[in-house]
Design a protein around this motif. Structure first.
Motif, PDB file in Angstrom:
ATOM      1  N   HIS A 166       1.178 -15.950  -1.489  1.00  0.00           N
ATOM      2  CA  HIS A 166       0.272 -15.764  -2.624  1.00  0.00           C
ATOM      3  C   HIS A 166       0.803 -14.680  -3.570  1.00  0.00           C
ATOM      4  O   HIS A 166       1.495 -13.760  -3.130  1.00  0.00           O
ATOM      5  CB  HIS A 166      -1.132 -15.386  -2.128  1.00  0.00           C
ATOM      6  N   HIS A 192       0.539 -11.288  -5.697  1.00  0.00           N
ATOM      7  CA  HIS A 192      -0.271 -10.074  -5.591  1.00  0.00           C
ATOM      8  C   HIS A 192      -1.058  -9.902  -6.883  1.00  0.00           C
ATOM      9  O   HIS A 192      -0.647 -10.350  -7.941  1.00  0.00           O
ATOM     10  CB  HIS A 192       0.616  -8.870  -5.301  1.00  0.00           C
ATOM     11  N   PHE A 213       4.486  -3.892   3.056  1.00  0.00           N
ATOM     12  CA  PHE A 213       5.893  -4.296   2.930  1.00  0.00           C
ATOM     13  C   PHE A 213       6.489  -4.122   1.529  1.00  0.00           C
ATOM     14  O   PHE A 213       7.665  -3.783   1.418  1.00  0.00           O
ATOM     15  CB  PHE A 213       6.108  -5.727   3.469  1.00  0.00           C
ATOM     16  N   HIS A 261       2.615 -10.988   7.424  1.00  0.00           N
ATOM     17  CA  HIS A 261       1.867 -10.144   6.476  1.00  0.00           C
ATOM     18  C   HIS A 261       0.375 -10.106   6.813  1.00  0.00           C
ATOM     19  O   HIS A 261      -0.237  -9.038   6.801  1.00  0.00           O
ATOM     20  CB  HIS A 261       2.078 -10.698   5.063  1.00  0.00           C
ATOM     21  N   HIS A 283      -3.532  -4.424   2.045  1.00  0.00           N
ATOM     22  CA  HIS A 283      -3.089  -3.403   1.082  1.00  0.00           C
ATOM     23  C   HIS A 283      -3.699  -3.567  -0.297  1.00  0.00           C
ATOM     24  O   HIS A 283      -3.696  -2.611  -1.070  1.00  0.00           O
ATOM     25  CB  HIS A 283      -1.558  -3.314   1.004  1.00  0.00           C
TER      26      HIS A 283
HETATM   27 CU   LIG Z   1       0.538  -8.435   0.125  1.00  0.00          CU
END
Ligand SMILES: [Cu+2]
Length: 408
Positions: free
Chosen positions: A137, A139, A176, A192, A199
């Motif tokens: 996806h 961000h 990451f 992830h 995050h």
């Molecule tokens: Cu991410």
């Protein structure tokens, strides 16, 4: 670098002629990474710095890839895209107080499209009411908008408050896109959503304290993953919580263990909540010529309704000196049939993915580093998945990476 020996100059430990890192109440500047996470103290941070008046230090940092990515098989795809983010940070401090304001932005909703980019076996988040499978996806544009106030309580003890309409709760290792072992690698880890996917959370409040090499913190945050409108700031709620204990052993190790509860993380499964536990170690080794080897080991488990799936990750980035960088990552992640869009939906498939790559810097003396690189990834999966993925799923990348230069 304006400000000279100012207390807020960044960490460039071990580099002759560079300013040694500043320390605020026992915390070297190089230790602070994404959100309130820690990384090894000696991690160099390259960025452009500027003093605003006498009090504010401004810093910008960025990581931009322009890539062509091709993934094999009928679930694969190819795409020309850009993975990117840029950060603006403003900081002021005196002996007792430190205030850090951070804005981080990504154009990925536009440059990788809202459907994200092809990456075999990647799962997590949704597009147009359907789960994103075999794609990473994008961000969100507002990756982070945060303020952190840290107060010194003693020579090496602090208490802090982190408030973020968009930000990172105390869960997982350094995310990451921001950790030294992954920043040179254009590919997202397929683990992830077991380690650091929180995050970008729309609403985070974290309270914590540090003493010497230890930090303990607790967050209340919005457990729902970002929706497919990647340009907005979603309505903050604090329906989830997380806690993390971090320990920096010497200058080159950073360890953390964290646990979180995420209320209804997935918009397609609003009735399901999740517990996540992560343990990680980040290591950094510097070399005499200015090179470094950064490595992350991580383990994470997601539990929902009595059912758990696990992920292991090891990744390294070896900057051999001025020009050549070599990187690699190995992962083993359990993904369910449901996550992969396959039957049986409840079955857990063990997916292993191995990637290696390298890049060569074209502008080693410049203020901006431009590097040309390539990478390949191989996936290993149970034979049952041959029909969907083919016998040997592979991915290949060529890319240009733009980041702040190491000489400033
Ligand atoms: Cu991410």
């Amino acid at each position: 670098m304006a400000g000279g020996a100012d207390a807020t100059t960044p960490s460039m430990a071990g580099m002759p002629g560079m300013v040694m890192p500043s320390v605020f109440a026992g915390i070297p500047a190089g230790r602070e990474s994404s959100g309130t996470a820690w990384q090894p103290d000696a991690t160099p941070m390259f960025g452009h710095h500027l003093m605003l008046g006498d009090d504010w230090m401004l810093m910008t940092h960025y990581n931009v890839f322009a890539a062509y990515d091709e993934q094999s098989g009928r679930r694969g795809d190819s795409q020309l895209h850009s993975v990117n983010w840029a950060m603006l940070m403003a900081e002021r401090q005196d002996a007792e107080n430190k205030l850090t304001l951070r804005g981080m932005f990504s154009l990925e909703p536009w440059t990788t499209t809202k459907r994200g980019y092809p990456l075999l076996f990647q799962t997590g988040e949704a597009y147009r009411g359907r789960p994103l499978i075999d794609r990473q996806h994008p961000h969100d544009f507002f990756m982070e908008l945060s303020g952190t106030y840290r107060r010194a309580l003693a020579a090496d003890a602090t208490a802090f408050l982190y408030v973020a309409p968009s930000g990172e709760p105390a869960l997982g290792p350094t995310a990451f896109p921001h950790r030294a072992s992954a920043m040179v690698n254009p590919m997202a880890p397929i683990s992830h959503h077991w380690l650091d996917s929180s995050h970008i959370s729309f609403g985070v409040v974290t309270l914590g304290g540090s003493t010497g090499r230890w930090q303990i913190e607790g967050s209340a945050f919005n457990g729902r993953e970002p929706d497919e409108d990647r340009w907005d700031i979603e309505r903050p709620t604090l329906d989830s919580y997380a806690g993390r204990l971090s320990f920096n052993a010497g200058a080159n190790w950073s360890l953390q263990v964290s646990r979180g509860y995420m209320a209804s993380p997935e918009e397609l499964h609003p009735g399901e909540s999740q517990h996540r536990t992560t343990v990680s170690a980040q290591h950094r080794r510097g070399f005499a010529g200015g090179g470094q080897l950064a490595t992350t080991f991580a383990w994470g488990v997601n539990r929902a309704g009595g059912n758990g799936t696990e992920a292991y990750l090891i990744e390294s980035a070896w900057e051999t000196g001025e020009k050549l960088t070599i990187f690699g990552r190995g992962e083993r992640v359990q993904k369910t049939g449901e996550e992969l869009g396959l039957n049986p939906r409840a079955e857990k498939f063990a997916i292993r993915q191995l990637s290696v790559g390298g890049s060569y810097e074209l502008t080693p003396q410049g203020p901006v580093a431009v590097a040309l690189g390539g990478a390949v990834s191989y996936s290993f999966k149970p034979g049952q998945l041959d029909a969907a993925y083919g016998k040997r799923p592979v991915g290949a990348w060529v890319f240009v990476r733009i980041s702040p230069g190491k000489k400033m």
